[in-house]
Scaffold this active site. Structure first.
Site, mmCIF file in Angstrom:
data_model
loop_
_atom_site.group_PDB
_atom_site.id
_atom_site.type_symbol
_atom_site.label_atom_id
_atom_site.label_comp_id
_atom_site.label_asym_id
_atom_site.label_seq_id
_atom_site.Cartn_x
_atom_site.Cartn_y
_atom_site.Cartn_z
ATOM 1 C CE LYS A 66 -0.936 1.226 4.891
ATOM 2 N NZ LYS A 66 -0.155 0.289 5.700
ATOM 3 C CG HIS A 195 2.176 -1.398 12.012
ATOM 4 N ND1 HIS A 195 2.769 -0.214 12.360
ATOM 5 C CD2 HIS A 195 2.258 -1.489 10.663
ATOM 6 C CE1 HIS A 195 3.202 0.398 11.258
ATOM 7 N NE2 HIS A 195 2.902 -0.359 10.215
ATOM 8 C CD GLU A 272 2.736 -6.960 8.432
ATOM 9 O OE1 GLU A 272 2.309 -5.857 8.842
ATOM 10 O OE2 GLU A 272 2.122 -8.014 8.594
#
Ligand SMILES: *Cc1c(COP(=O)(O)O)cnc(C)c1O
Length: 439
Positions: A66, A195, A272
């Site tokens: 993204k 995250h 990530e």
């Protein structure tokens, strides 16, 4: 300019960015000569990958698509062997279309549309995250064999520039409850993810989250799961000026990983990163399409708060703004500095200036105050570090087109793209010699 064709891709041999701007305004360009454009240095991504493997050799990066879904970025990362963090059917499809194995994808959106889960199931994309009970029941009916990863809230996300707050992640104290439900449903939960929030400069936020994840591993064992995956998420800074900060971050993160998840624990470590890989690789060049001159002390003109003298304030209107690539100024707290695409005479005078986007919205301002020499319409300004959360979220509001991207790569990194398939990079210009903008 020399050029040759490789696998149907037109390859141009070396020009520096100012020359590129000149070339672009000549006959070589497809579009209007003054249109804004990006220059992406793909070697920068290769260098970031090298830095990653030297700092976190045990952690396999799954690039968060993204952040920037440019086909060359995806192609280069696929070639380097990263995995991919996808959040939608379309993102998954784009990675599978590159012939990347489905086990190199994590579907890292804890709240998924049913038809997207069906798509993932059909294409063997089995790793996916969850953080709530209702998602578990949904996955049970659609994809009971999925390899599930429980996403927990990090203990402290205030150390990042943009925390993800309460939107995602379960309280680690509720993990036991969720895991018992998963067990009753006979689902396969394989590990933990978190995250810490975007642009995190503090390694202790990562270290604390690793410790918290470890406690969830212990709860999972009590419930009867044998976890073997830890996903430390994204949030790594992305500018080369952040290199020391990234190293310091790893100085805290690595000992936590080694303590709670040592090599012989058999736990696979993944991350990530999004911004980390792409932020510094992209520079945008914008053209000055209009200019207004205001007296600095004119109360009805643009006020820079420095009134009282008769010097001019220059308002420059450029052809990309906050509805385009500079949307990051609204969503991301970033600071940008304009660079000139020409060399200046020593001692040239500078003036109070502001830079405005092309739309008719008064909010569309890129830089409220800076010092620049006097510039004329038709001249270029460039902005570095424009690779993360920029073009992917741009709109064409007011009919303003999104800038086209030109790709460059240094010869030392050419091997990476030379083996890409035409479907991955066709219709993309590659410059063989690294191009550096004039500071
Ligand atoms: C956006 C996102 C990332 C990437 O974050 P960066 O701050 O760009 O590294 C990683 N994982 C998830 C689940 C995300 O939503």
């Amino acid at each position: 300019m020399m050029q040759f064709t490789l696998n149907k891709t037109v390859v141009h041999i070396g020009k520096a960015a100012p020359e590129l701007a000149a070339w672009k305004s000549g006959a070589g360009a497809y579009e209007n000569k003054e249109d804004a454009f990006f220059v992406a240095d793909l070697s920068d991504i290769v260098n970031k990958f090298r830095l990653w493997t030297s700092l976190l050799p045990r952690v396999q990066p799954f690039y968060a698509i993204k952040c920037n879904d440019d086909p060359c970025v995806l192609g280069v990362l696929a070639q380097l062997g990263t995995g991919f963090d996808c959040a939608s059917k379309d993102e998954i499809q784009r990675i599978l279309d590159m012939k990347v194995s489905p086990n190199r994808i994590i579907y890292a959106n804890p709240c998924k549309q049913k038809s997207y889960i069906e798509y993932a199931a059909k294409h063997d994309v089995s790793m996916m995250t969850f953080d709530n009970e209702i998602e578990l029941y949904k996955i049970k009916t659609i994809f009971p064999d999925a390899k599930l990863v429980i996403r927990i809230m990090p203990p402290d996300d205030t150390k990042s520039l943009r925390p993800l707050g309460m939107k995602f992640g379960c309280d680690p104290n509720d993990a036991g409850h969720l895991l018992r439900i998963a067990k009753e449903l006979d689902l396969n939960v394989i590990g933990v993810s978190f995250h810490v929030g975007c642009s995190c400069y503090d390694g202790s936020a990562f270290a604390e989250a690793v410790a918290s994840a470890h406690s969830v591993f212990q709860v999972a064992e009590e419930v009867g799961f044998n976890f073997d995956l830890l996903d430390i998420g994204g949030g790594f800074p992305g500018q080369w000026s952040d290199k020391i900060a990234i190293k310091k971050l790893c100085d805290k993160l690595t000992p936590a990983l080694d303590r709670y998840f040592p090599e012989d624990s058999g736990v696979r470590l993944i991350a990530e990163p999004g911004r980390y890989f792409v932020e510094s690789a992209f520079t945008v060049a914008v053209n000055i399409i209009a200019k207004r001159v205001m007296p600095r002390d004119n109360p009805s003109g643009y006020s820079d708060g420095l009134s009282g003298d008769k010097e001019p304030h220059y308002m420059y209107y450029v052809n990309d703004g906050i509805y385009g690539s500079f949307n990051c100024l609204v969503y991301d707290q970033i600071e940008i500095e304009p660079l000139l695409l020409k060399t200046l005479e020593p001692g040239v005078a500078t003036y109070s200036s502001s830079i405005w986007g092309p739309t008719c919205d008064g909010l569309d301002c890129i830089k409220k105050q800076c010092l620049l020499p006097e510039l004329n319409t038709g001249e270029w300004l460039a902005f570095r570090n424009m690779g993360a959360y920029t073009m992917c979220a741009a709109s064409d509001f007011n009919g303003m087109p999104k800038p086209r991207c030109y790709h460059t790569i240094r010869e030392s990194c050419w091997y990476v793209v030379a083996v890409l398939k035409p479907s991955q990079i066709s219709d993309v210009f590659l410059y063989l010699v690294g191009m550096v903008l004039v500071d």
